[in-house]
Enzyme design. Sequence first.
Site, PDB file in Angstrom:
ATOM      1  N   TYR A   2     -15.568   2.580  10.199  1.00 18.91           N
ATOM      2  CA  TYR A   2     -14.099   2.616  10.154  1.00 18.91           C
ATOM      3  C   TYR A   2     -13.541   2.966  11.540  1.00 18.91           C
ATOM      4  O   TYR A   2     -12.669   2.274  12.073  1.00 18.91           O
ATOM      5  CB  TYR A   2     -13.662   3.641   9.107  1.00 18.91           C
ATOM      6  CG  TYR A   2     -12.174   3.705   8.882  1.00 18.91           C
ATOM      7  CD1 TYR A   2     -11.431   2.557   8.656  1.00 18.91           C
ATOM      8  CD2 TYR A   2     -11.512   4.928   8.868  1.00 18.91           C
ATOM      9  CE1 TYR A   2     -10.062   2.621   8.436  1.00 18.91           C
ATOM     10  CE2 TYR A   2     -10.149   4.999   8.640  1.00 18.91           C
ATOM     11  CZ  TYR A   2      -9.432   3.842   8.428  1.00 18.91           C
ATOM     12  OH  TYR A   2      -8.083   3.908   8.213  1.00 18.91           O
ATOM     13  N   GLY A  33      -3.739  -2.214  -2.119  1.00 18.69           N
ATOM     14  CA  GLY A  33      -2.302  -2.122  -2.400  1.00 18.69           C
ATOM     15  C   GLY A  33      -2.073  -2.411  -3.878  1.00 18.69           C
ATOM     16  O   GLY A  33      -2.975  -2.874  -4.573  1.00 18.69           O
ATOM     17  N   GLY A  68       0.833  -1.210   0.000  1.00 20.81           N
ATOM     18  CA  GLY A  68       0.000   0.000   0.000  1.00 20.81           C
ATOM     19  C   GLY A  68       0.859   1.248   0.000  1.00 20.81           C
ATOM     20  O   GLY A  68       2.092   1.172  -0.053  1.00 20.81           O
ATOM     21  N   PHE A  69       0.194   2.368   0.093  1.00 17.53           N
ATOM     22  CA  PHE A  69       0.882   3.658   0.040  1.00 17.53           C
ATOM     23  C   PHE A  69       1.902   3.810   1.177  1.00 17.53           C
ATOM     24  O   PHE A  69       3.120   3.925   0.929  1.00 17.53           O
ATOM     25  CB  PHE A  69      -0.199   4.753   0.041  1.00 17.53           C
ATOM     26  CG  PHE A  69       0.232   6.089   0.537  1.00 17.53           C
ATOM     27  CD1 PHE A  69       1.333   6.724  -0.030  1.00 17.53           C
ATOM     28  CD2 PHE A  69      -0.466   6.732   1.549  1.00 17.53           C
ATOM     29  CE1 PHE A  69       1.733   7.975   0.426  1.00 17.53           C
ATOM     30  CE2 PHE A  69      -0.079   7.974   1.999  1.00 17.53           C
ATOM     31  CZ  PHE A  69       1.032   8.587   1.447  1.00 17.53           C
ATOM     32  N   ASP A 128       0.333  -8.796   1.456  1.00 15.43           N
ATOM     33  CA  ASP A 128      -0.673  -7.845   0.970  1.00 15.43           C
ATOM     34  C   ASP A 128      -1.622  -8.609   0.047  1.00 15.43           C
ATOM     35  O   ASP A 128      -1.172  -9.429  -0.755  1.00 15.43           O
ATOM     36  CB  ASP A 128       0.021  -6.712   0.201  1.00 15.43           C
ATOM     37  CG  ASP A 128      -0.850  -5.470   0.094  1.00 15.43           C
ATOM     38  OD1 ASP A 128      -0.403  -4.393   0.522  1.00 15.43           O
ATOM     39  OD2 ASP A 128      -1.988  -5.578  -0.430  1.00 15.43           O
TER      40      ASP A 128
END
Length: 324
Positions: free
Chosen positions: A153, A40, A14-15, A35
């Site tokens: 979330y 990602g 991912g970032f 991942d």
Amino acid sequence: MPTAKKILITGGAGFIGSHLAEKLLKAGEEVFVIDDLSTGNLKNIAHLKNDKNFHFIKGTIIDARKVEKLVKKADQVYHLAAAVGVKRIIDKPLESFLLNIRGTEIILDAAAKYKVPLLFTSTSEVYGKNDKLPFSEESDRIYGSAYHSRWGYAMSKGGDEFLSLAYYREKGLPVVIVRLFNVIGPRQTGVYGMVAPRFIQQALAGKPITVYGDGYQTRCFACVCDVTDALIKLMSHPKAVGNIFNLGSEEEISIKELAQKVKRMTGSNSKIVFIPYDKAYGRDFDDMAHRRPDLSKIKKLINYQPRVNLEQSLLKIIKYYSPR
Ligand code: UDP
């Protein structure tokens, strides 16, 4: 020379995970990334794949057997894998909620079994609608109705924090919890709703820059470079164990000003348009007006000081998205 540590990063494609992997490899460590490539992207780690100390495992953190095998041989675990982005949480509430809760429990359980220190990345979203700024680690969390998917979330990450602390207190797992505040930088995608890459891509393409609501909501954006440095320091600081830390920047900007800044910095002719929240996210949306961290705790422990300001971070992203 000290022997390289074996470091597992969940969500390492991912970032933020890919920047962290890169930094740890540069420091001479051996890095294992798991991942599922749901958010990602292999492109994020393409430049690392020829490094003999880099290992990529495609898989989900829900796969307890795979996770246990990886955790068992690790010296440290950075647990970043999660359903990310407000848009994704709203579009796929069940999948996101289960991944964040069940996945974290699986990782914590394996880490506790083999006593592997673990750093869990939580989010500033856990403060919810609390309007007493800045947010300190002790601040209350205030959530909207369960009918608003957005709070799924915060609830899932907040639940993960309790779970992490419970593993620390009851099973002796060395755990560090870090609440990230709006991290930005190259490789972040706008597909899942993040505002900085969205505005920059819109401006570069000459498309309307879409400000949601009236644009007076504010955020503090931190460069992924500063954030990953701090994660590495926290992971090896003995006094960080069993603690929660805010991590980000204190430089606050309204989303309307951000749109104007991006427009100016890209030299774009894009129009800035205002889109009501219900059109952007659907009927049941609740945004938080302001979000600013109190960073005293992390400053005191690891002498944290962001080196890169907002304008410099935006420049890096503009460069990343500009045609080569
Ligand atoms: N936002 C916006 N336009 C977009 C995407 C996001 O105005 O195209 C707003 C969003 O409503 C929020 C802020 O930008 O007020 C930051 O959104 P992001 O999803 O990046 O992070 P959040 O702080 O909401 O987790």
